[in-house]
Design a protein around this motif. Sequence first.
Motif, mmCIF file in Angstrom:
data_model
loop_
_atom_site.group_PDB
_atom_site.id
_atom_site.type_symbol
_atom_site.label_atom_id
_atom_site.label_comp_id
_atom_site.label_asym_id
_atom_site.label_seq_id
_atom_site.Cartn_x
_atom_site.Cartn_y
_atom_site.Cartn_z
ATOM 1 N N ARG B 37 50.225 46.443 47.341
ATOM 2 C CA ARG B 37 51.356 46.126 46.868
ATOM 3 C C ARG B 37 52.210 44.757 47.374
ATOM 4 N NH1 ARG B 37 51.605 52.222 46.405
ATOM 5 N NH2 ARG B 37 52.054 52.328 48.720
ATOM 6 N N ALA B 38 51.720 44.805 48.590
ATOM 7 C CA ALA B 38 52.102 43.270 49.363
ATOM 8 C C ALA B 38 51.580 42.180 48.497
ATOM 9 C CB ALA B 38 51.739 43.558 50.859
ATOM 10 N N LEU B 39 50.279 42.345 48.243
ATOM 11 C CA LEU B 39 49.589 41.269 47.783
ATOM 12 C C LEU B 39 50.273 40.945 46.229
ATOM 13 C CD1 LEU B 39 45.527 41.887 47.379
ATOM 14 C CD2 LEU B 39 47.019 39.521 47.903
ATOM 15 N N LEU B 40 50.761 42.120 45.677
ATOM 16 C CA LEU B 40 51.553 41.847 44.463
ATOM 17 C C LEU B 40 52.772 41.102 44.298
ATOM 18 C CD1 LEU B 40 50.845 45.243 42.814
ATOM 19 C CD2 LEU B 40 49.699 43.250 42.024
ATOM 20 N N ARG B 41 53.558 41.325 45.663
ATOM 21 C CA ARG B 41 54.825 40.874 45.796
ATOM 22 C C ARG B 41 54.525 39.276 46.185
ATOM 23 N NH1 ARG B 41 55.688 45.587 48.285
ATOM 24 N NH2 ARG B 41 55.256 44.796 50.615
ATOM 25 N N SER B 42 53.381 38.872 46.545
ATOM 26 C CA SER B 42 52.993 37.358 46.766
ATOM 27 C C SER B 42 52.556 36.754 45.577
ATOM 28 C CB SER B 42 51.937 37.217 47.832
ATOM 29 O OG SER B 42 50.597 37.573 47.054
ATOM 30 N N GLU B 43 52.162 35.397 45.700
ATOM 31 C CA GLU B 43 52.089 34.570 44.609
ATOM 32 C C GLU B 43 50.497 34.460 44.597
ATOM 33 O OE1 GLU B 43 54.079 33.091 42.518
ATOM 34 O OE2 GLU B 43 55.498 34.386 43.606
ATOM 35 N N ILE B 44 49.586 35.032 45.570
ATOM 36 C CA ILE B 44 48.444 35.091 45.545
ATOM 37 C C ILE B 44 47.533 35.471 44.111
ATOM 38 C CG2 ILE B 44 46.266 35.992 46.775
ATOM 39 C CD1 ILE B 44 47.931 35.924 49.330
ATOM 40 N N THR B 45 46.749 34.873 43.998
ATOM 41 C CA THR B 45 46.064 35.297 42.515
ATOM 42 C C THR B 45 44.588 34.570 42.506
ATOM 43 O OG1 THR B 45 46.237 35.043 40.209
ATOM 44 C CG2 THR B 45 46.749 32.896 41.295
ATOM 45 N N ASP B 46 43.994 34.753 41.462
ATOM 46 C CA ASP B 46 42.431 34.025 41.512
ATOM 47 C C ASP B 46 41.587 34.831 42.294
ATOM 48 O OD1 ASP B 46 40.890 32.184 39.902
ATOM 49 O OD2 ASP B 46 41.056 30.676 41.455
ATOM 50 N N LEU B 47 41.822 36.205 42.453
ATOM 51 C CA LEU B 47 41.060 36.857 43.360
ATOM 52 C C LEU B 47 39.685 37.145 42.857
ATOM 53 C CD1 LEU B 47 43.956 38.987 45.061
ATOM 54 C CD2 LEU B 47 42.672 36.933 46.140
ATOM 55 N N THR B 48 38.645 37.263 43.795
ATOM 56 C CA THR B 48 37.480 37.917 43.480
ATOM 57 C C THR B 48 37.702 39.561 44.320
ATOM 58 O OG1 THR B 48 35.888 36.250 43.282
ATOM 59 C CG2 THR B 48 34.915 38.370 43.698
ATOM 60 N N VAL B 49 37.643 40.370 43.500
ATOM 61 C CA VAL B 49 37.707 41.659 43.951
ATOM 62 C C VAL B 49 36.562 42.635 44.148
ATOM 63 C CG1 VAL B 49 39.138 43.916 43.756
ATOM 64 C CG2 VAL B 49 40.160 41.981 43.599
ATOM 65 N N ILE B 50 36.243 43.290 45.317
ATOM 66 C CA ILE B 50 35.220 44.033 45.493
ATOM 67 C C ILE B 50 35.524 45.340 45.663
ATOM 68 C CG2 ILE B 50 33.100 44.384 46.899
ATOM 69 C CD1 ILE B 50 32.796 41.450 47.256
ATOM 70 N N SER B 51 35.273 46.326 44.931
ATOM 71 C CA SER B 51 35.820 47.650 45.176
ATOM 72 C C SER B 51 35.148 48.553 44.278
ATOM 73 C CB SER B 51 37.231 47.618 44.581
ATOM 74 O OG SER B 51 38.079 49.140 44.702
ATOM 75 N N TYR B 52 35.085 50.023 45.044
ATOM 76 C CA TYR B 52 34.871 51.265 44.134
ATOM 77 C C TYR B 52 36.188 51.583 43.718
ATOM 78 C CZ TYR B 52 30.267 51.994 46.560
ATOM 79 O OH TYR B 52 29.055 52.071 46.895
ATOM 80 N N GLY B 53 36.226 51.144 42.347
ATOM 81 C CA GLY B 53 37.691 50.742 41.792
ATOM 82 C C GLY B 53 38.605 52.092 41.569
ATOM 83 N N GLY B 54 39.632 52.037 41.925
ATOM 84 C CA GLY B 54 40.796 52.672 41.479
ATOM 85 C C GLY B 54 42.163 51.989 41.105
#
Lengths: 252, 283
Positions: B37-54
């Motif tokens: 959620r903190a990431l969502l409040r930032s302007e950060i984008t263009d991420l490569t996300v590695i996750s057992y996704g939820g």
Amino acid sequence: MTTTDATPTAPRAVSRAEYCVIACAEAWRDNGEVLASPMGLVPSFGARLAKRTFSPDLLLTDGEAMLVGLDGTAEGWLPYRRHLTMVTGGRRHVMMGASQIDRFGNQNISCIGDWERPARQLLGVRGAPVNTLNNPVSYWVPKHSKRVFVERVDMVSGVGYDRAEAAGVTRFHRLPRVVSDLGVFDFAGPGHSMRLASLHPGVTVEDVLAATGFEPAITGEVPYTREPTAGELRLIREVIDPQGLRDREVRV
Amino acid sequence: MTDKSMTPEEVVGQLHSGMTVGIGGWGSRRKPMALVRALLRSEITDLTVISYGGPDVGLLAAAGRIRRLVAPFATLDSIPLEPHFRAARERAAFTLTELDEAMFMWGLHAAANRLPFLPVRAGLGSDVMRVNPELRTVLSPYDDGEELVAVPALRMDAALVHLNRADRLGNAQYLGPDPYFDDLFCEAADAAYVSCEQLVETAELTKSGPPQSLLVSRHSVTGVVETPNGAHFTSCVPDYDRDEAFQKLYAATPWDEFSARFLSGAGEHDYQLAVRTWHEEQQ
């Protein structure tokens, strides 16, 4: 059965869901001391029935991180990373679902349509690729239709016989059976193709052909899925699934 | 010794657009949601996300922050299909590296062990090889000569994980039944940030659980954040179960509406307050 009943009621007929439970249970017969990993309600009931009757050495999980007995007693720890070791170690027989499956047992749970931009995104391949190369994998399809039993799957998640052979990964590859609400299939057809092994009572060969997107192999007179014993039926109805949840998964 | 405690905002302040970020937990379980959620409040984008996704994947995908996703699945567990992940895939909103669960695990192990790859008997024969044409195979150098997939190391710039307890040095403890792969995520990343339900004194850690519950060690941790209820709405047992009612709301509410009501505040506190208010309205 008590002998004191004044007005014995006629025994309730075996339901389609109950034949499905029996057919799923049979997948784990003679499996020995392996983990039964059922996905879906009817396979879960099948695994429990098998453990309660003819395959008492089976291991079960609580669906989280514990190995448990039939009464829920914990007997071991199985977090995801150890579960994956059980897969690659081969001491497991999983019954997975299938959004699509073809005549050689290639299964898809990833997406429908073009993978680059799917018409319907589903779960993702999950563990189907590792499962199918390392431990026996059976499948459960609660609603047999041409949408599921297809000529070609859109994204091979679980590996079928033709692809396993082409890729040279047959060493531990085995797909014992596919159980649907219409019948039981194995891969004893030509070139390890799907064969109609038994029909659930009340189902005809024509019903199966009309609901299948390819022609499964049919050899001679197709037998019916075996009848449950009186003891098995009592276990299903009174012990394993007294709420009748099986009839929600198989609506026939 | 170094006090590594920080706020979610400080964690995000150390991240930037274009990074490869690993997210611990599994499906809708013990996800570092406060950090997401903190990431969502930032302007950060263009991420490569590695996750057992939820829902971590769903939220970041819905907000358009993901350039590439590396995952074997995305699910909400009790709701099998992650709706925002699905929608994003169906509009081809990001690039996907779709791996098998075991391939993914060995990729984490490889990265944590500074190996370029690890061999695994998975992927061959499946369309995982078709949709990831960059994947290579290796032949066993021993007598069996078996061909195996060489899963590349899933090395990441930063990892985000959530555990039950931690001390200020970065030692962290899980009290639920499954460690998932959080220690591997931390060891596979150049910087790892651990959020926790409760920051405690080091001596408290071995009082609340056996030594083997000390999953993450401080040498692999850059920052520690105390975020009570910080995995919400995913589960963080034994502290709390998944908030099923709220997860249903998340899955059923159009993104803009959900985001405006729950994610537009200035901080995690506003989110938690909005959730409490929503629950009170349901009484």
